[in-house]
Design a protein around this motif. Sequence first.
Motif, PDB file in Angstrom:
ATOM      1  N   ALA A 141      12.656   7.529   2.447  1.00  0.00           N
ATOM      2  CA  ALA A 141      12.416   8.008   1.080  1.00  0.00           C
ATOM      3  C   ALA A 141      12.892   9.447   0.907  1.00  0.00           C
ATOM      4  O   ALA A 141      13.034   9.925  -0.212  1.00  0.00           O
ATOM      5  CB  ALA A 141      10.937   7.894   0.754  1.00  0.00           C
TER       6      ALA A 141
ATOM      7  N   ASN B   1      15.251  -3.561   1.972  1.00  0.00           N
ATOM      8  CA  ASN B   1      15.119  -5.019   1.945  1.00  0.00           C
ATOM      9  C   ASN B   1      16.438  -5.525   1.360  1.00  0.00           C
ATOM     10  O   ASN B   1      16.569  -5.705   0.158  1.00  0.00           O
ATOM     11  CB  ASN B   1      13.926  -5.441   1.083  1.00  0.00           C
ATOM     12  CG  ASN B   1      12.610  -5.003   1.715  1.00  0.00           C
ATOM     13  OD1 ASN B   1      12.512  -4.822   2.926  1.00  0.00           O
ATOM     14  ND2 ASN B   1      11.584  -4.834   0.906  1.00  0.00           N
TER      15      ASN B   1
ATOM     16  N   ARG C  30      14.667  -6.415   6.414  1.00  0.00           N
ATOM     17  CA  ARG C  30      13.416  -6.165   5.673  1.00  0.00           C
ATOM     18  C   ARG C  30      12.590  -5.148   6.429  1.00  0.00           C
ATOM     19  O   ARG C  30      12.561  -5.167   7.671  1.00  0.00           O
ATOM     20  CB  ARG C  30      12.599  -7.455   5.538  1.00  0.00           C
ATOM     21  CG  ARG C  30      12.993  -8.301   4.316  1.00  0.00           C
ATOM     22  CD  ARG C  30      12.114  -9.516   4.200  1.00  0.00           C
ATOM     23  NE  ARG C  30      10.826  -9.219   3.580  1.00  0.00           N
ATOM     24  CZ  ARG C  30      10.600  -9.286   2.271  1.00  0.00           C
ATOM     25  NH1 ARG C  30      11.547  -9.627   1.445  1.00  0.00           N
ATOM     26  NH2 ARG C  30       9.395  -9.032   1.773  1.00  0.00           N
ATOM     27  N   PHE C  31      11.930  -4.282   5.673  1.00  0.00           N
ATOM     28  CA  PHE C  31      11.018  -3.348   6.327  1.00  0.00           C
ATOM     29  C   PHE C  31       9.899  -4.128   7.007  1.00  0.00           C
ATOM     30  O   PHE C  31       9.393  -5.115   6.457  1.00  0.00           O
ATOM     31  CB  PHE C  31      10.415  -2.379   5.311  1.00  0.00           C
ATOM     32  CG  PHE C  31      11.371  -1.308   4.859  1.00  0.00           C
ATOM     33  CD1 PHE C  31      11.879  -0.379   5.757  1.00  0.00           C
ATOM     34  CD2 PHE C  31      11.773  -1.228   3.539  1.00  0.00           C
ATOM     35  CE1 PHE C  31      12.767   0.615   5.343  1.00  0.00           C
ATOM     36  CE2 PHE C  31      12.659  -0.242   3.110  1.00  0.00           C
ATOM     37  CZ  PHE C  31      13.157   0.681   4.025  1.00  0.00           C
TER      38      PHE C  31
ATOM     39  N   ILE D  15       6.328  -3.736   9.905  1.00  0.00           N
ATOM     40  CA  ILE D  15       5.281  -2.792  10.315  1.00  0.00           C
ATOM     41  C   ILE D  15       5.613  -2.164  11.674  1.00  0.00           C
ATOM     42  O   ILE D  15       5.631  -2.833  12.708  1.00  0.00           O
ATOM     43  CB  ILE D  15       3.898  -3.478  10.364  1.00  0.00           C
ATOM     44  CG1 ILE D  15       3.478  -3.926   8.954  1.00  0.00           C
ATOM     45  CG2 ILE D  15       2.845  -2.545  10.958  1.00  0.00           C
ATOM     46  CD1 ILE D  15       2.172  -4.681   8.894  1.00  0.00           C
TER      47      ILE D  15
ATOM     48  N   TRP E 116       1.407 -13.059   3.897  1.00  0.00           N
ATOM     49  CA  TRP E 116       0.825 -11.772   4.257  1.00  0.00           C
ATOM     50  C   TRP E 116       1.231 -11.320   5.665  1.00  0.00           C
ATOM     51  O   TRP E 116       0.582 -10.459   6.243  1.00  0.00           O
ATOM     52  CB  TRP E 116      -0.697 -11.841   4.140  1.00  0.00           C
ATOM     53  CG  TRP E 116      -1.163 -11.950   2.723  1.00  0.00           C
ATOM     54  CD1 TRP E 116      -1.477 -13.082   2.049  1.00  0.00           C
ATOM     55  CD2 TRP E 116      -1.332 -10.873   1.786  1.00  0.00           C
ATOM     56  NE1 TRP E 116      -1.850 -12.776   0.758  1.00  0.00           N
ATOM     57  CE2 TRP E 116      -1.767 -11.433   0.568  1.00  0.00           C
ATOM     58  CE3 TRP E 116      -1.168  -9.483   1.871  1.00  0.00           C
ATOM     59  CZ2 TRP E 116      -2.045 -10.663  -0.561  1.00  0.00           C
ATOM     60  CZ3 TRP E 116      -1.439  -8.711   0.750  1.00  0.00           C
ATOM     61  CH2 TRP E 116      -1.868  -9.303  -0.448  1.00  0.00           C
TER      62      TRP E 116
ATOM     63  N   GLU F 233       5.982  -7.482   0.485  1.00  0.00           N
ATOM     64  CA  GLU F 233       6.521  -6.289   1.124  1.00  0.00           C
ATOM     65  C   GLU F 233       5.444  -5.655   1.988  1.00  0.00           C
ATOM     66  O   GLU F 233       4.247  -5.803   1.717  1.00  0.00           O
ATOM     67  CB  GLU F 233       6.980  -5.267   0.061  1.00  0.00           C
ATOM     68  CG  GLU F 233       8.276  -5.639  -0.630  1.00  0.00           C
ATOM     69  CD  GLU F 233       8.083  -6.519  -1.839  1.00  0.00           C
ATOM     70  OE1 GLU F 233       6.953  -7.008  -2.059  1.00  0.00           O
ATOM     71  OE2 GLU F 233       9.070  -6.743  -2.567  1.00  0.00           O
ATOM     72  N   ILE F 234       5.850  -4.930   3.028  1.00  0.00           N
ATOM     73  CA  ILE F 234       4.838  -4.383   3.952  1.00  0.00           C
ATOM     74  C   ILE F 234       3.928  -3.367   3.270  1.00  0.00           C
ATOM     75  O   ILE F 234       2.794  -3.188   3.694  1.00  0.00           O
ATOM     76  CB  ILE F 234       5.435  -3.784   5.239  1.00  0.00           C
ATOM     77  CG1 ILE F 234       6.423  -2.671   4.949  1.00  0.00           C
ATOM     78  CG2 ILE F 234       5.991  -4.852   6.132  1.00  0.00           C
ATOM     79  CD1 ILE F 234       6.666  -1.793   6.159  1.00  0.00           C
TER      80      ILE F 234
ATOM     81  N   ILE G 197       2.514  -3.714   0.447  1.00  0.00           N
ATOM     82  CA  ILE G 197       1.423  -4.538  -0.087  1.00  0.00           C
ATOM     83  C   ILE G 197       0.553  -5.031   1.074  1.00  0.00           C
ATOM     84  O   ILE G 197      -0.679  -4.968   1.022  1.00  0.00           O
ATOM     85  CB  ILE G 197       1.994  -5.744  -0.876  1.00  0.00           C
ATOM     86  CG1 ILE G 197       2.786  -5.267  -2.107  1.00  0.00           C
ATOM     87  CG2 ILE G 197       0.899  -6.743  -1.237  1.00  0.00           C
ATOM     88  CD1 ILE G 197       1.976  -4.954  -3.330  1.00  0.00           C
TER      89      ILE G 197
ATOM     90  N   LEU H 134       0.115  -3.740   4.010  1.00  0.00           N
ATOM     91  CA  LEU H 134      -0.662  -2.645   4.620  1.00  0.00           C
ATOM     92  C   LEU H 134      -1.817  -2.218   3.720  1.00  0.00           C
ATOM     93  O   LEU H 134      -2.880  -1.846   4.206  1.00  0.00           O
ATOM     94  CB  LEU H 134       0.244  -1.462   4.953  1.00  0.00           C
ATOM     95  CG  LEU H 134       1.186  -1.708   6.143  1.00  0.00           C
ATOM     96  CD1 LEU H 134       2.267  -0.628   6.220  1.00  0.00           C
ATOM     97  CD2 LEU H 134       0.418  -1.765   7.453  1.00  0.00           C
TER      98      LEU H 134
ATOM     99  N   ARG I 297       8.888   2.233  -0.206  1.00  0.00           N
ATOM    100  CA  ARG I 297       9.842   3.176   0.374  1.00  0.00           C
ATOM    101  C   ARG I 297      11.121   3.293  -0.446  1.00  0.00           C
ATOM    102  O   ARG I 297      11.684   4.354  -0.565  1.00  0.00           O
ATOM    103  CB  ARG I 297      10.219   2.713   1.781  1.00  0.00           C
ATOM    104  CG  ARG I 297       9.524   3.507   2.826  1.00  0.00           C
ATOM    105  CD  ARG I 297      10.237   3.389   4.132  1.00  0.00           C
ATOM    106  NE  ARG I 297       9.275   3.749   5.158  1.00  0.00           N
ATOM    107  CZ  ARG I 297       8.716   2.869   5.979  1.00  0.00           C
ATOM    108  NH1 ARG I 297       9.037   1.606   5.912  1.00  0.00           N
ATOM    109  NH2 ARG I 297       7.842   3.265   6.876  1.00  0.00           N
ATOM    110  N   ALA I 298      11.527   2.186  -0.981  1.00  0.00           N
ATOM    111  CA  ALA I 298      12.780   2.202  -1.736  1.00  0.00           C
ATOM    112  C   ALA I 298      12.554   2.714  -3.159  1.00  0.00           C
ATOM    113  O   ALA I 298      13.449   2.644  -3.995  1.00  0.00           O
ATOM    114  CB  ALA I 298      13.371   0.802  -1.758  1.00  0.00           C
TER     115      ALA I 298
END
Lengths: 276, 131
Positions: A94, A129, A142-143, A145, A183, B5-6, B8, B10, B114-115
């Motif tokens: 970012a 992504n 894809r991002f 964890i 999830w 997406e991670i 969400i 997390l 992040r994006a």
Amino acid sequence: MRISVKGVRGSIPTSGADTSYYGGNTSCTVVSEKDCFLVLDGGSGMQKVTLPAAVKRVDILLTHLHLDHIQGLGFFSSLFNPAMEVHIWGPASATQSLHSRLSRYLSPPLFPVLIRDLPCQLTLHDIANSVFEIGPFTISSRFVIHPGPTVGFRISGQRSVFAYLPDHEPALGLTGLLKDTKWISGFDLASDADLLMHDAQYTTPEYNNKIGWGHSSMEDAIQFASLATVRHFLLTHHDPSRTDELLNEMFADIQKKISPPFPIELAREGMEIELP
Amino acid sequence: MASYEIEIILNRQLADCLSIPVFITDTTGNLIFYNDPAEMILGTRFEETGEMKVETWSTIFKPLDDHKAPLPPEQLPLVKTLNDQHPHHKTFWIESLKGTAEKISVTSYPIIGRAGKFLGAVAIFWETKDL
């Protein structure tokens, strides 16, 4: 699609007789099809990557910029070849470009050569992504964890799919891996893959003391692979403290506990796997 | 359906660990997760209901102003966040499941990935006695 494993160690390279079977180099795997070469991660295993003389383009796909995934970059001969077109794809941040973040490592005092002085024809790509094509491959990133911007890759060749998530903690949370696959971090990347290579650095007791570090236990990794219904599973990112003997013992123990309906193996430096 | 997406994922994992009611919605307000403490407010369990469409879960609450008059949806923090992608906070009353009015505070924030992409929103309910 051919998968050539060049480095399977996590965190820091190891060397010595007691790690010679699985290998001590950090993450690096080459994927090739139809004279197109992808190098996944630039760990110390990257020094073992050699390309046929006729190849004039290589693509390096970085899952993230932790040192064990980029320390081999500066020792990759293609970067010093003016005739070589090199593309480096890495996760977007970012705040800073991929170029700016890679420059921290590829510059003095950590490295004697600056990125801008590399003789190859270099292009950097910030990815998120994303879906992009390189030669015969369609690649999804894809991002996932893991601390800091980190992606996993799903590489679709003409007839097969390879999923690569070497640093990943999908079980992070109060109750571990959730059963609802919507999830689960990284699930889309691994779903129905012909081959999955996934982080399995810890035993379950070790993981319980390292929650949030961004890695998986062998047990969680196998559960992830089972939910994703992969056809073949390679456990990777072996802890640097593991000797070959220890890894074999741990793997034998886990196989007594869990027997998924697909072959599982510990990833090993030098492995060559041919997918249909 | 594709995985979330991670950012969400997390947020859900964090909400799972908290003792305060937390609601997570997608960008259009559909309720995609609520944690155990939030079940006390909704009177339902996430395991039973799963995700809820915005038109379903928005009718469970009856928000009231200080005069116990109905509060328009556009004045609620979560609705504001979904509309402008900024955090909001407001103290108001809700009619509880028992039919009594309870004073609560709600903090909502957008999940900006992040994006830089707007992915959803989170609403945290605070009992005023805790404040």
